[in-house]
Design an enzyme around this catalytic site. Structure first.
Site, PDB file in Angstrom:
ATOM      1  N   GLU A 164       0.789  -1.231   0.000  1.00  0.00           N
ATOM      2  CA  GLU A 164       0.000   0.000   0.000  1.00  0.00           C
ATOM      3  C   GLU A 164       0.825   1.286   0.000  1.00  0.00           C
ATOM      4  OE1 GLU A 164      -2.697  -0.317   3.301  1.00  0.00           O
ATOM      5  OE2 GLU A 164      -3.894  -1.835   2.312  1.00  0.00           O
ATOM      6  N   GLU A 373      -5.381  -9.105   0.974  1.00  0.00           N
ATOM      7  CA  GLU A 373      -6.030  -8.858   2.265  1.00  0.00           C
ATOM      8  C   GLU A 373      -7.515  -8.660   2.036  1.00  0.00           C
ATOM      9  OE1 GLU A 373      -4.476  -5.588   4.621  1.00  0.00           O
ATOM     10  OE2 GLU A 373      -2.422  -6.121   4.108  1.00  0.00           O
TER      11      GLU A 373
HETATM   12  C1  FCB Z   1      -4.405  -2.662   5.586  1.00  0.00           C
HETATM   13  C2  FCB Z   1      -2.981  -2.953   6.065  1.00  0.00           C
HETATM   14  C3  FCB Z   1      -2.943  -4.024   7.123  1.00  0.00           C
HETATM   15  C4  FCB Z   1      -4.059  -3.877   8.124  1.00  0.00           C
HETATM   16  C5  FCB Z   1      -5.379  -3.725   7.441  1.00  0.00           C
HETATM   17  C6  FCB Z   1      -6.552  -3.598   8.372  1.00  0.00           C
HETATM   18  O1  FCB Z   1      -4.450  -1.410   5.004  1.00  0.00           O
HETATM   19  O2  FCB Z   1      -2.209  -3.384   4.984  1.00  0.00           O
HETATM   20  O3  FCB Z   1      -1.667  -4.015   7.706  1.00  0.00           O
HETATM   21  O4  FCB Z   1      -3.777  -2.831   8.972  1.00  0.00           O
HETATM   22  O5  FCB Z   1      -5.356  -2.618   6.595  1.00  0.00           O
END
Ligand code: FCB
Length: 466
Positions: A164, A373
């Site tokens: 990110e 994620e």
């Molecule tokens: C993302 C991050 C991860 C975690 C989630 C909830 O943006 O990559 O580390 O904090 O959010």
């Protein structure tokens, strides 16, 4: 017929600062996040990652939990300051050996590692040399990336350079006040990614190297509350309560412009340079330009082998009037709109996963996509019988995996899916309290207990996802 191929990667994800602890053990150097935790009040409740959930010492148990859940993939990160305390020069053998052991144990368990090189944390020694403001960071990062490829590339095939970049730029310590510095950070992150890809490919062309970014489909909104007018492309829609069209002082074009700006800032800021080799118009036209040297954009567009998508929610943008009279945008949270959301304040919006995958697939032609994620935070509690009943998380995951199936059916080349997160962990500046894990971690004892959603995920995979 199952939509998910047999070699589909089903996993869970973590990040080093959020789980490892052992912040100064075995030769590890301090990172920017150690510094932030120790020298600022940014992290809620004075929380630190000094111990985090002690994964550094409990990694065997955590690998065993991955095995119990039946996962065939695990996304984790390397803490740069653990393997190279100053970010330049000497390597820390004990730190390197920690990841050797972890990777080997995953191999024995038949779990494919997906490794992130920088999940927000960098050695503090590099921050003291300007960190990402300093263009030299891109070279130091590429050297680190090459060294990691050389050390672990025989066992790790899937690599993400950065997690990110948009959020790293936002959470950079010390946060750059000067807009020129911020523009430099944003550009250098993408350049570091490109140089990292090149450096790793030079070491081992068989590696699959990509970038992880968070993508939030941007929708437009006018009006307020439940009568809000929302459209994917800012189209005019009837108000929910029938009280007129809700456009107020703004036009549908203004709403569309607000959504475009949100999309540029969050999504296209990364996707356009990576896949098209140029920044979006909104960034090119910004008052403060990025410090682009000749040849940079070609390096940034060194085609990744996959795009890693962190998907949590959508952004709903409403137009605002800037002081110069132009249109700006503001994020309209789900609480304001009466939409379902998690304890993070993020709307639960599974369709957005399909939309964003199809954008990356169709509009940008990503060769492969990994969902790196996806998950939800909730104030989980332990029942008297010791179980953690979290049907909301099961429903969240099931709804999102269904959207993944839709995208596969429509031809998107999705190769894997990782839940965020394997374990409850330290949620950056929000500290403790945002429980994202498939596995509950007791605050006091750090004891791990698989939540019902974790067992559901196991059973779902056993049945053969379709
Ligand atoms: C993302 C991050 C991860 C975690 C989630 C909830 O943006 O990559 O580390 O904090 O959010």
């Amino acid at each position: 017929m199952t939509l998910f191929p047999d070699d589909f990667l089903w996993g869970a994800a973590t990040a080093p600062y959020q789980i490892e602890g052992a912040w100064d053990e075995d030769g590890k150097g301090p990172s920017n996040w150690d510094w932030r935790a120790h020298h600022t009040t940014c992290i809620a409740g004075g929380a630190t990652g000094d111990v985090a959930v002690d994964h550094y010492h409990r990694w065997r148990e955590d690998v065993d939990l991955l095995r119990q859940l039946g996962l065939n993939a695990y996304r984790f990160g390397i803490a740069w300051a653990r393997v190279q305390p100053d970010g330049r020069g000497a390597w820390n053998d004990t730190g390197l050996a920690f990841y050797d052991r972890l990777i080997d144990a995953l191999g024995e368990a038949g779990i494919t590692p997906l490794v992130t090189l920088c999940h927000y944390d960098i050695p503090q020694a590099l921050v003291e040399q300007g960190g990402w403001i300093n263009r030299d960071m891109t070279g130091w990062f590429a050297e680190y990336a090459a060294a990691m490829a050389a050390r672990y590339g025989d066992r790790v095939r899937w690599w993400a350079t950065l997690n990110e970049p948009v959020c790293i730029a936002d959470g950079f310590v010390p946060a750059p006040d000067d807009p020129h510095d911020l523009a430099a950070v944003q550009h250098h992150l993408l350049l570091a990614h490109g140089r990292g890809v090149q450096a790793m490919r030079a070491v081992n062309p068989a590696l699959k190297v990509g970038l992880v970014t968070c993508l939030w489909p941007a929708h437009a909104m006018l009006g307020a509350g439940k009568a809000a007018v929302i459209g994917k492309a800012g189209e005019r829609l009837p108000c929910a309560d029938g009280t007129g069209d809700g456009w107020g002082a703004f036009s549908p074009d203004d709403a569309a412009e607000a959504a475009r700006q949100a999309d540029a800032a969050i999504n296209r800021a990364v996707l356009d340079p990576i896949f098209l080799g140029r920044y979006p118009r909104e960034i090119r036209d910004a008052a403060v330009g990025r410090p682009i040297h000749d040849g940079d954009m070609a390096v940034i567009a060194a085609r990744p082998d996959f795009m890693g998508i962190n998907y949590y929610s959508r952004v709903v943008a409403a137009p605002t009037r800037r002081p110069d009279g132009g249109i700006g945008w503001r994020w309209v949270g789900p609480a304001e709109r009466g939409a379902p959301h998690t304890t993070m304040g993020w709307e639960i919006y599974p369709e957005g996963l399909y939309d964003i995958i199809m954008t990356v697939h169709r509009d940008y032609g990503a060769p492969a996509i990994l969902i790196t994620e996806n998950g939800m935070a909730h104030a989980d509690t332990v029942d008297p019988d010791g179980r953690i009943r979290d049907p909301y998380r099961r429903d969240y995951l099931a709804a999102h995996i269904a959207q993944l199936g839709r995208a596969l059916a429509d031809g998107a080349k999705v190769r894997g899916y990782c839940c965020w997160s394997l374990l409850d962990n330290l949620e950056w500046d929000m500290g403790w309290g945002q429980r994202f894990g498939l596995i509950y971690v007791d605050d006091q004892t750090l004891r791990r207990t698989v939540k019902d959603s974790g067992w559901w995920y196991r059973d779902f995979l056993r049945r053969g996802p379709r």
